[in-house]
Design a protein around this motif. Structure first.
Motif, PDB file in Angstrom:
ATOM      1  N   UNK A   9       0.836  -1.198   0.000  1.00  0.00           N
ATOM      2  CA  UNK A   9       0.000   0.000   0.000  1.00  0.00           C
ATOM      3  C   UNK A   9       0.869   1.245   0.000  1.00  0.00           C
ATOM      4  N   UNK A  10       1.908   1.235   0.834  1.00  0.00           N
ATOM      5  CA  UNK A  10       2.816   2.367   0.879  1.00  0.00           C
ATOM      6  C   UNK A  10       3.514   2.589  -0.443  1.00  0.00           C
ATOM      7  N   UNK A  11       3.869   1.504  -1.124  1.00  0.00           N
ATOM      8  CA  UNK A  11       4.533   1.625  -2.426  1.00  0.00           C
ATOM      9  C   UNK A  11       3.617   2.289  -3.441  1.00  0.00           C
ATOM     10  N   UNK A  12       2.318   1.939  -3.401  1.00  0.00           N
ATOM     11  CA  UNK A  12       1.371   2.551  -4.353  1.00  0.00           C
ATOM     12  C   UNK A  12       1.191   4.038  -4.064  1.00  0.00           C
ATOM     13  N   UNK A  13       1.102   4.398  -2.785  1.00  0.00           N
ATOM     14  CA  UNK A  13       0.985   5.809  -2.429  1.00  0.00           C
ATOM     15  C   UNK A  13       2.237   6.572  -2.836  1.00  0.00           C
ATOM     16  N   UNK A  14       3.404   5.958  -2.600  1.00  0.00           N
ATOM     17  CA  UNK A  14       4.658   6.615  -2.961  1.00  0.00           C
ATOM     18  C   UNK A  14       4.720   6.839  -4.465  1.00  0.00           C
ATOM     19  N   UNK A  15       4.233   5.882  -5.250  1.00  0.00           N
ATOM     20  CA  UNK A  15       4.225   6.035  -6.698  1.00  0.00           C
ATOM     21  C   UNK A  15       3.400   7.257  -7.103  1.00  0.00           C
ATOM     22  N   UNK A  16       2.267   7.464  -6.437  1.00  0.00           N
ATOM     23  CA  UNK A  16       1.435   8.635  -6.750  1.00  0.00           C
ATOM     24  C   UNK A  16       2.187   9.931  -6.454  1.00  0.00           C
ATOM     25  N   UNK A  17       2.918   9.947  -5.356  1.00  0.00           N
ATOM     26  CA  UNK A  17       3.671  11.148  -4.999  1.00  0.00           C
ATOM     27  C   UNK A  17       4.765  11.419  -6.029  1.00  0.00           C
ATOM     28  N   UNK A  22       5.069  17.375  -6.918  1.00  0.00           N
ATOM     29  CA  UNK A  22       5.982  17.278  -5.775  1.00  0.00           C
ATOM     30  C   UNK A  22       7.157  16.370  -6.087  1.00  0.00           C
ATOM     31  N   UNK A  23       6.857  15.192  -6.634  1.00  0.00           N
ATOM     32  CA  UNK A  23       7.914  14.246  -6.952  1.00  0.00           C
ATOM     33  C   UNK A  23       8.804  14.721  -8.075  1.00  0.00           C
ATOM     34  N   UNK A  24       8.215  15.367  -9.080  1.00  0.00           N
ATOM     35  CA  UNK A  24       9.003  15.862 -10.210  1.00  0.00           C
ATOM     36  C   UNK A  24       9.969  16.957  -9.766  1.00  0.00           C
ATOM     37  N   UNK A  25       9.490  17.850  -8.908  1.00  0.00           N
ATOM     38  CA  UNK A  25      10.355  18.913  -8.389  1.00  0.00           C
ATOM     39  C   UNK A  25      11.481  18.316  -7.555  1.00  0.00           C
ATOM     40  N   UNK A  26      11.119  17.393  -6.683  1.00  0.00           N
ATOM     41  CA  UNK A  26      12.130  16.762  -5.831  1.00  0.00           C
ATOM     42  C   UNK A  26      13.220  16.103  -6.662  1.00  0.00           C
ATOM     43  N   UNK A 205      29.358  20.381   3.392  1.00  0.00           N
ATOM     44  CA  UNK A 205      30.059  21.303   2.516  1.00  0.00           C
ATOM     45  C   UNK A 205      29.118  22.230   1.756  1.00  0.00           C
ATOM     46  N   UNK A 206      27.939  21.736   1.432  1.00  0.00           N
ATOM     47  CA  UNK A 206      26.984  22.577   0.713  1.00  0.00           C
ATOM     48  C   UNK A 206      25.580  22.022   0.906  1.00  0.00           C
ATOM     49  N   UNK A 207      24.582  22.886   0.714  1.00  0.00           N
ATOM     50  CA  UNK A 207      23.199  22.503   0.997  1.00  0.00           C
ATOM     51  C   UNK A 207      22.263  23.027  -0.080  1.00  0.00           C
ATOM     52  N   UNK A 208      21.076  22.450  -0.096  1.00  0.00           N
ATOM     53  CA  UNK A 208      20.032  22.859  -1.027  1.00  0.00           C
ATOM     54  C   UNK A 208      18.686  22.564  -0.383  1.00  0.00           C
ATOM     55  N   UNK A 209      17.651  23.272  -0.834  1.00  0.00           N
ATOM     56  CA  UNK A 209      16.297  23.014  -0.362  1.00  0.00           C
ATOM     57  C   UNK A 209      15.463  22.385  -1.463  1.00  0.00           C
ATOM     58  N   UNK A 210      14.621  21.455  -1.100  1.00  0.00           N
ATOM     59  CA  UNK A 210      13.750  20.770  -2.062  1.00  0.00           C
ATOM     60  C   UNK A 210      12.312  21.218  -1.811  1.00  0.00           C
ATOM     61  N   UNK A 212      11.048  24.696  -2.093  1.00  0.00           N
ATOM     62  CA  UNK A 212      11.172  25.842  -1.200  1.00  0.00           C
ATOM     63  C   UNK A 212       9.957  26.761  -1.241  1.00  0.00           C
ATOM     64  N   UNK A 213       9.093  26.611  -2.274  1.00  0.00           N
ATOM     65  CA  UNK A 213       7.877  27.432  -2.309  1.00  0.00           C
ATOM     66  C   UNK A 213       6.637  26.666  -2.732  1.00  0.00           C
ATOM     67  N   UNK A 214       6.792  25.589  -3.507  1.00  0.00           N
ATOM     68  CA  UNK A 214       5.615  24.921  -4.063  1.00  0.00           C
ATOM     69  C   UNK A 214       4.647  24.463  -2.980  1.00  0.00           C
ATOM     70  N   UNK A 215       5.160  23.891  -1.906  1.00  0.00           N
ATOM     71  CA  UNK A 215       4.288  23.358  -0.863  1.00  0.00           C
ATOM     72  C   UNK A 215       3.530  24.438  -0.103  1.00  0.00           C
ATOM     73  N   UNK A 216       3.940  25.684  -0.269  1.00  0.00           N
ATOM     74  CA  UNK A 216       3.269  26.789   0.413  1.00  0.00           C
ATOM     75  C   UNK A 216       2.307  27.534  -0.511  1.00  0.00           C
ATOM     76  N   UNK A 217       2.274  27.176  -1.793  1.00  0.00           N
ATOM     77  CA  UNK A 217       1.420  27.884  -2.741  1.00  0.00           C
ATOM     78  C   UNK A 217      -0.049  27.555  -2.489  1.00  0.00           C
ATOM     79  N   UNK A 218      -0.923  28.562  -2.366  1.00  0.00           N
ATOM     80  CA  UNK A 218      -2.358  28.293  -2.217  1.00  0.00           C
ATOM     81  C   UNK A 218      -2.998  27.981  -3.565  1.00  0.00           C
ATOM     82  N   UNK A 219      -4.113  27.333  -3.507  1.00  0.00           N
ATOM     83  CA  UNK A 219      -4.927  27.162  -4.710  1.00  0.00           C
ATOM     84  C   UNK A 219      -5.626  28.483  -5.019  1.00  0.00           C
ATOM     85  N   UNK A 220      -5.845  28.786  -6.310  1.00  0.00           N
ATOM     86  CA  UNK A 220      -5.611  27.921  -7.477  1.00  0.00           C
ATOM     87  C   UNK A 220      -4.230  28.093  -8.095  1.00  0.00           C
ATOM     88  N   UNK A 221      -3.339  28.844  -7.426  1.00  0.00           N
ATOM     89  CA  UNK A 221      -2.057  29.170  -8.049  1.00  0.00           C
ATOM     90  C   UNK A 221      -1.199  27.930  -8.297  1.00  0.00           C
TER      91      UNK A 221
END
Length: 260
Positions: A9-17, A22-26, A205-210, A212-221
């Motif tokens: 079940x978890x594998x199927x949910x993960x596939x949807x993500x 979200x998954x494409x950005x990540x 040595x270095x960092x990045x954010x995955x 950084x704004x998409x998860x905060x965007x309200x609908x319908x944006x």
């Protein structure tokens, strides 16, 4: 608290993500980061020996195998590992890929070390992430590197703040519910992670954010934005000092600490 693994079940949910924006950005951010960071390891002609810990559905493993590196794919869930195997072998990588059904805690007993260890979205599902980081460090060659991505507790707090979910923020601990959801059971505090990194004899040595704004965007944006635009601007701001720490996941490039 116990370690959480994904069943069918978890594998199927993960596939949807993974198939969602979200998954494409990540995936886009992680691949861009590794393209920037891998040259520091490519000082010889032979392919890198890479271990992907908790490889999930194998997106990053498949991409690295496609670059000609020698991959070991480790995943505790039989369902997830089978999906990863099918995905990766379908692309017929030039170097054979090894698949292991094993949790992180069993990998050090194999007695092998790697040029690169990849551990993405694993620590937040473990009962003892600090100890897990010690074990990850033990899997590295002296000149190796660890690509570590983890679910950012600060981002979860901020998301609840902007939604006005103060009642939820008062709960202790701030985590996912039960064993069936896909919200991690133990979001990682970056300050605690920094201490674990140092205790494991590593340095960041270095960092990045995955995301950084998409998860905060309200609908319908969010739904009205094209995926190309979302990825373009996530890539643009994922390493910006003002925004990278807002990433739903943080991606750190870790190397064995140099004695000072």
């Amino acid at each position: 608290m116990t370690d959480r693994y994904f069943d069918h079940l978890g594998a199927r949910f993960a596939q949807r993500i993974y198939d969602s924006p979200k998954g494409s950005i990540r995936l886009a951010v992680l691949q861009r980061d590794l393209q920037q960071w891998l040259p520091a390891l490519l000082q010889r002609e032979s392919p890198l020996r890479i271990l992907d810990v908790g490889a999930g559905l194998g997106q990053i493993s498949g991409w690295l195998a496609g670059l000609g590196h020698q991959l070991t794919v480790a995943e505790p869930s039989a369902a997830m590992l089978e999906v990863a195997r099918e995905r990766i072998t379908a692309d017929q990588p030039s170097v054979p890929v090894r698949f292991m059904q094993a949790p992180l805690q069993e990998l050090a007993a194999q007695g092998e070390q790697y040029d690169l260890v990849v551990c993405h979205a694993v620590l937040e599902w473990l009962a003892d992430p600090a100890q897990a980081l010690q074990q990850l460090a033990s899997l590295l060659q002296p000149e190796g590197a660890l690509s570590l991505a983890f679910y950012n507790r600060d981002a979860l707090i901020y998301k609840n703040l902007v939604k006005g979910q103060f009642k939820k923020l008062r709960k202790k601990p701030l985590s996912g519910q039960g064993t069936s959801g896909l919200t991690p059971q133990q979001p990682i505090d970056p300050r605690a992670a920094t201490q674990w990194v140092a205790a494991a004899g590593l340095e960041c040595l270095t960092t990045s954010g995955v995301r950084v704004f998409y998860d905060y965007m309200p609908e319908p944006f969010s739904s009205n934005s094209s995926l190309d635009d979302l990825i373009e601007y996530e890539l643009r701001y994922s390493q910006h000092p003002a925004y990278q720490h807002l990433g739903r996941y943080l991606h750190w490039w870790l190397r064995p600490a140099v004695p000072r």
